[in-house]
Write an enzyme that holds these catalytic residues in place. Structure first.
Site, PDB file in Angstrom:
ATOM      1  NE  ARG A 159      94.502 -37.465  46.434  1.00 32.10           N
ATOM      2  CZ  ARG A 159      95.056 -38.469  45.771  1.00 32.10           C
ATOM      3  NH1 ARG A 159      94.907 -38.535  44.447  1.00 32.10           N
ATOM      4  NH2 ARG A 159      95.755 -39.395  46.390  1.00 32.10           N
ATOM      5  CE  LYS A 183      97.253 -35.420  47.954  1.00 30.39           C
ATOM      6  NZ  LYS A 183      97.135 -35.666  49.413  1.00 30.39           N
ATOM      7  CG  HIS A 254      88.860 -35.722  51.328  1.00 34.72           C
ATOM      8  ND1 HIS A 254      89.464 -35.442  50.112  1.00 34.72           N
ATOM      9  CD2 HIS A 254      89.588 -36.718  51.874  1.00 34.72           C
ATOM     10  CE1 HIS A 254      90.519 -36.222  49.960  1.00 34.72           C
ATOM     11  NE2 HIS A 254      90.614 -37.003  51.014  1.00 34.72           N
ATOM     12  NE  ARG A 257      90.754 -39.375  48.103  1.00 36.13           N
ATOM     13  CZ  ARG A 257      91.466 -40.062  47.212  1.00 36.13           C
ATOM     14  NH1 ARG A 257      90.942 -40.317  46.017  1.00 36.13           N
ATOM     15  NH2 ARG A 257      92.676 -40.506  47.499  1.00 36.13           N
ATOM     16  CG  HIS A 280      95.510 -44.084  49.194  1.00 32.59           C
ATOM     17  ND1 HIS A 280      94.589 -44.694  50.032  1.00 32.59           N
ATOM     18  CD2 HIS A 280      95.156 -42.769  49.165  1.00 32.59           C
ATOM     19  CE1 HIS A 280      93.723 -43.795  50.476  1.00 32.59           C
ATOM     20  NE2 HIS A 280      94.041 -42.621  49.963  1.00 32.59           N
ATOM     21  CE1 TYR A 289      88.086 -44.142  53.576  1.00 34.09           C
ATOM     22  CE2 TYR A 289      90.202 -44.710  52.625  1.00 34.09           C
ATOM     23  CZ  TYR A 289      89.239 -43.778  52.916  1.00 34.09           C
ATOM     24  OH  TYR A 289      89.425 -42.466  52.570  1.00 34.09           O
TER      25      TYR A 289
END
Length: 317
Positions: A159, A183, A254, A257, A280, A289
């Site tokens: 990120r 995150k 982004h 990524r 994730h 994806y």
């Protein structure tokens, strides 16, 4: 000696309409008391006006059938699912306000589901376009820094916040790994790969020149003034190099990524591994994806097969 008259603070305009019924004005005032912005308040009112045009009944007396009829009319008028979902959200807020004022006991929107809004596929780049972007920086000190940032972001799927805040304690040059805390305060280990490692080593050998006598900043990547990079810095950087690399689509930080994940899936990586590398928490987030890869395969088939599809849809698979 003349007195200076105190200026009265200006209040933002809220697009009042004399034709609005009193309850709509009262709802607007309630939204103001909740601290909602002018833009949000105006959006609510505009949506409610559209809804009111679908019926002769006052909005305050609507039941579930009226709401459903309103949404059907919006659909028949060609409104997209996102717009219809927004109309329903505005109606929900209006009826919740009525309930809060003891003007009614039920919310006619309660059992109505939002229309399915298809998530747009993330913008990505072909491998050729990524190569052009990575090769765009020149051999200057800042160009070497920029190339190292691009190589690392693409090789590791970082990120932008993880990239610009990267510290030395997160980098293991000997092993060729990054230790990233993303995150949810989750830590993941990511291999750099040969190209990113070489680009980073070259930059680090010259990094001291950016300090120019200033106290050392703990971030790996520095600005021209020897300070911390920001997301804004990187946004301008990638826009500049996208032009130099003759990349037609509008890309963002982004995008690299997304390219990292898409190219892994295109080359056969399993989703669980891609999920771990991206950080994730939910596999469903990573599954987008597979749709990107499917769209790419469809486009290739359409372009190169003599009997390929002339009109493509990712939902046909």
């Amino acid at each position: 000696m003349s007195k200076t008259r105190a200026r009265t603070p200006r209040t933002p305009s809220v697009n009042h309409d004399a034709k609005d019924p009193i309850y709509l004005s009262e709802f607007r005032t309630a939204m103001l008391a909740r601290g909602l912005s002018v833009h949000t308040r105006n959006a609510y009112i505009q949506d409610l006006r559209l809804c009111m045009n679908t019926s002769t009944k006052p909005l305050t007396t609507w039941g579930q059938d009226d709401v459903i009829n309103c949404l059907h009319i919006a659909q028949a008028q060609g409104k997209n699912p996102r717009t219809i979902a927004r109309l329903l959200a505005s109606l929900r807020q209006f009826f919740l306000w009525q309930i809060g004022n003891d003007a009614r006991k039920d919310n006619p929107c309660e059992d109505i589901k939002n229309p399915k809004v298809a998530k747009p596929l993330p913008k990505t780049l072909s491998e050729d376009a990524v190569t052009r972007l990575l090769d765009a920086p020149d051999g200057s000190l800042l160009g070497i820094r920029d190339k190292a940032m691009f190589e690392l972001m693409y090789a590791c799927g970082l990120r932008v916040s993880e990239l610009v805040n990267l510290s030395f304690e997160q980098v293991n040059m000997n092993a060729g790994w990054l230790q990233i805390t993303g995150k949810g305060n989750k830590t993941r280990l990511i291999p750099m790969g040969e190209y990113a490692k070489d680009a980073l080593e070259r930059y680090l050998s010259l990094r001291h020149q950016l300090l120019a006598g200033k106290s050392d900043c703990q971030a790996v990547f520095l600005t021209e003034q020897g300070g911390y990079m920001t997301r804004h810095n990187f946004w301008h950087m990638i826009k500049k190099y996208a032009l130099l690399a003759d990349i037609a689509i509008d890309i963002s930080p982004h995008t690299l990524r997304h390219a990292f994940a898409t190219h892994l899936v295109n080359h056969g990586a399993d989703l669980r591994s891609v999920q771990l590398l991206l950080g994730h928490s939910d596999l469903s987030t990573t599954q987008i994806y597979t749709h990107v890869a499917t769209a790419r395969l469809q486009a290739l088939h359409s372009e190169h097969h003599p009997r390929g599809w002339s009109s493509l849809s990712t939902e046909s698979f």
